[in-house]
Design a protein around this motif. Structure first.
Motif, PDB file in Angstrom:
ATOM      1  N   SER A 147     -34.826 -31.554 -11.642  1.00 42.30           N
ATOM      2  CA  SER A 147     -34.205 -32.502 -10.713  1.00 42.30           C
ATOM      3  C   SER A 147     -33.564 -33.678 -11.421  1.00 42.30           C
ATOM      4  O   SER A 147     -32.470 -34.101 -11.055  1.00 42.30           O
ATOM      5  N   TRP A 184     -27.925 -22.424  -0.870  1.00 39.75           N
ATOM      6  CA  TRP A 184     -28.488 -23.773  -0.941  1.00 39.75           C
ATOM      7  C   TRP A 184     -29.637 -23.789  -1.951  1.00 39.75           C
ATOM      8  O   TRP A 184     -30.572 -23.002  -1.847  1.00 39.75           O
ATOM      9  N   ASP A 185     -29.581 -24.697  -2.887  1.00 42.32           N
ATOM     10  CA  ASP A 185     -30.644 -24.843  -3.875  1.00 42.32           C
ATOM     11  C   ASP A 185     -31.562 -25.981  -3.429  1.00 42.32           C
ATOM     12  O   ASP A 185     -31.090 -27.083  -3.128  1.00 42.32           O
ATOM     13  N   GLN A 186     -32.845 -25.714  -3.370  1.00 42.65           N
ATOM     14  CA  GLN A 186     -33.806 -26.694  -2.844  1.00 42.65           C
ATOM     15  C   GLN A 186     -33.757 -28.036  -3.578  1.00 42.65           C
ATOM     16  O   GLN A 186     -33.715 -29.093  -2.959  1.00 42.65           O
ATOM     17  N   ASP A 187     -33.765 -27.981  -4.920  1.00 42.02           N
ATOM     18  CA  ASP A 187     -33.792 -29.244  -5.680  1.00 42.02           C
ATOM     19  C   ASP A 187     -32.513 -30.045  -5.491  1.00 42.02           C
ATOM     20  O   ASP A 187     -32.524 -31.260  -5.316  1.00 42.02           O
ATOM     21  N   MET A 235     -30.583 -29.857  -2.939  1.00 45.90           N
ATOM     22  CA  MET A 235     -30.613 -30.345  -1.565  1.00 45.90           C
ATOM     23  C   MET A 235     -31.422 -31.624  -1.446  1.00 45.90           C
ATOM     24  O   MET A 235     -31.019 -32.566  -0.784  1.00 45.90           O
ATOM     25  N   GLN A 236     -32.584 -31.629  -2.077  1.00 47.68           N
ATOM     26  CA  GLN A 236     -33.426 -32.822  -2.025  1.00 47.68           C
ATOM     27  C   GLN A 236     -32.651 -34.003  -2.597  1.00 47.68           C
ATOM     28  O   GLN A 236     -32.630 -35.098  -2.041  1.00 47.68           O
ATOM     29  N   VAL A 276     -35.388 -27.569   4.434  1.00 47.00           N
ATOM     30  CA  VAL A 276     -34.320 -26.630   4.100  1.00 47.00           C
ATOM     31  C   VAL A 276     -34.885 -25.209   4.099  1.00 47.00           C
ATOM     32  O   VAL A 276     -35.857 -24.940   3.397  1.00 47.00           O
ATOM     33  N   TYR A 277     -34.277 -24.330   4.898  1.00 44.79           N
ATOM     34  CA  TYR A 277     -34.769 -22.965   5.021  1.00 44.79           C
ATOM     35  C   TYR A 277     -33.710 -21.961   4.598  1.00 44.79           C
ATOM     36  O   TYR A 277     -32.517 -22.249   4.632  1.00 44.79           O
ATOM     37  N   LYS A 278     -34.189 -20.788   4.228  1.00 54.49           N
ATOM     38  CA  LYS A 278     -33.261 -19.691   3.942  1.00 54.49           C
ATOM     39  C   LYS A 278     -32.794 -19.064   5.253  1.00 54.49           C
ATOM     40  O   LYS A 278     -31.640 -18.709   5.401  1.00 54.49           O
ATOM     41  N   SER A 324     -30.471 -24.801   7.541  1.00 52.64           N
ATOM     42  CA  SER A 324     -30.815 -23.433   7.163  1.00 52.64           C
ATOM     43  C   SER A 324     -29.581 -22.714   6.629  1.00 52.64           C
ATOM     44  O   SER A 324     -28.467 -22.935   7.101  1.00 52.64           O
ATOM     45  N   GLU A 325     -29.824 -21.869   5.625  1.00 55.04           N
ATOM     46  CA  GLU A 325     -28.716 -21.076   5.076  1.00 55.04           C
ATOM     47  C   GLU A 325     -28.163 -20.132   6.142  1.00 55.04           C
ATOM     48  O   GLU A 325     -26.962 -20.000   6.313  1.00 55.04           O
TER      49      GLU A 325
END
Ligand code: BTX
Length: 322
Positions: free
Chosen positions: A5, A66-69, A71-72, A86-88, A112-113
């Motif tokens: 991150s 979408w990449d979680q990190d 996105m955060q 954040v969801y797939k 969500s993706e």
């Protein structure tokens, strides 16, 4: 990796330039080997990082999913939305948001993706293809008097249209009460639901769907004449993270403005960016359909239309066929 991150943040914020491995290492007080290893890992996760001898690293591309990190990182830029989910894949971000809302009292977002049951108004379907758009619900918890809520969509429309214009570089028009159009095709729709009691609203649950990187063929046949995306309109893909970052900051501003000002403060701008004037359109509210021309928007957000027979109508929420 524990450095993902922080390195991502530096690369993202400096994406217009190169950052030397040395500088990254110094800023984060880690070894250059750790920097190198993390960058290799980023690449394996779909980030494109250019490295040039004597110059350093530059982030040139982001993963399609979408990449979680990431996105955060993007959603934490502002501390207005206190939590983000954040969801797939979910049925609908509206449904998830309403479940979460029972326990969370501060503003939050759900993204969500893919949505398997994305929906529009009156339970119509909303096509929510993965990796191409932005499907998001905002939950705003606040006491808003009932009479004011109609103007929420109007403030919000301008914020979304402004983001599409700045990030997408394309002329986005607002269509009363809750769509954004490009070239007379729908590029974004949003859905504002509320919960509260007879005197005031406690939560606004606003679902926003924006088509970003679709080709026209990506849409189901029945939408191919009616829908568009920024990419379909401009030929240029949009970086979804950059778009989201800008959108969240515009939404925050618009929400604040909605709470503190009257619609009259933005009425001229709204009318200027609206695509309804000087044309004959078909307006439907409930069982009532008329054809005519929009002539004004009132201070409380109602739309005024003169039908072909000269009668003046006022709408609270109508379907308008473009
Ligand atoms: P709406 O009822 O005004 O528009 C729905 C209509 O738009 C559909 O009947 C169809 O004709 C057309 N349509 C469907 N999908 C698309 C699309 N991707 N692009 C353009 N046109 C389309 C508008 O409702 C409100 C939509 C809100 C969607 C968000 S996404 C996040 C959140 N979760 C969720 O389930 N809904 C909201």
């Amino acid at each position: 990796s524990k450095y993902k991150s922080s390195i991502l943040k530096l690369l993202h914020q400096n994406r217009e330039q190169y950052l030397s491995g040395q500088r990254i290492a110094e800023q984060l007080s880690i070894s250059r080997t750790a920097v190198w290893k993390t960058i290799e890992m980023l690449k394996s996760q779909g980030f494109q990082v250019r490295s040039v001898h004597n110059k350093g690293y530059q982030l040139t591309g982001y993963p399609d999913e979408w990449d979680q990190d990431m996105m955060q990182l993007v959603t934490q830029q502002s501390d207005f939305f206190k939590q983000r989910f954040v969801y797939k894949e979910v049925s609908s971000t509206q449904t998830v948001a309403k479940e979460k809302m029972l326990e969370i009292t501060e503003p939050f977002i759900v993204i969500s993706e893919i949505q398997t049951k994305g929906r529009g108004r009156f339970n119509r379907q909303w096509n929510s293809m993965g990796e191409k758009g932005l499907w998001m619900t905002l939950v705003l918890s606040t006491e808003v008097p009932l009479h004011k809520i109609m103007t929420f969509n109007l403030f919000l429309s301008l914020a979304i249209a402004r983001t599409i214009r700045t990030v997408g570089g394309v002329d986005a028009k607002v269509k009363w009460p809750n769509d954004i159009y490009i070239d007379d095709r729908k590029c974004c729709g949003f859905l504002t639901e509320i919960s509260g009691d007879a005197s005031a609203i406690h939560h606004i649950i606003c679902g926003i769907g924006i088509n970003l990187n679709h080709e026209i063929q990506d849409f189901p046949v029945e939408l191919q004449q009616k829908a568009t995306s920024i990419k379909a309109a401009t030929g240029q893909s949009v970086n979804r993270y950059v778009f989201l970052e800008k959108l969240l900051s515009e939404l925050e501003i618009a929400y604040h403005q909605f709470l503190t000002e009257e619609f009259s403060a933005i009425k001229e701008e709204y009318k200027y960016y609206s695509n309804m004037w000087d044309r004959r359109l078909r307006y439907t509210e409930g069982r009532n359909t008329i054809e005519g021309q929009a002539i004004d928007i009132l201070d409380d957000g109602r739309l005024v239309v003169r039908s072909d027979d000269g009668v003046i109508h006022q709408f609270i929420s109508a379907d308008i066929e473009i």
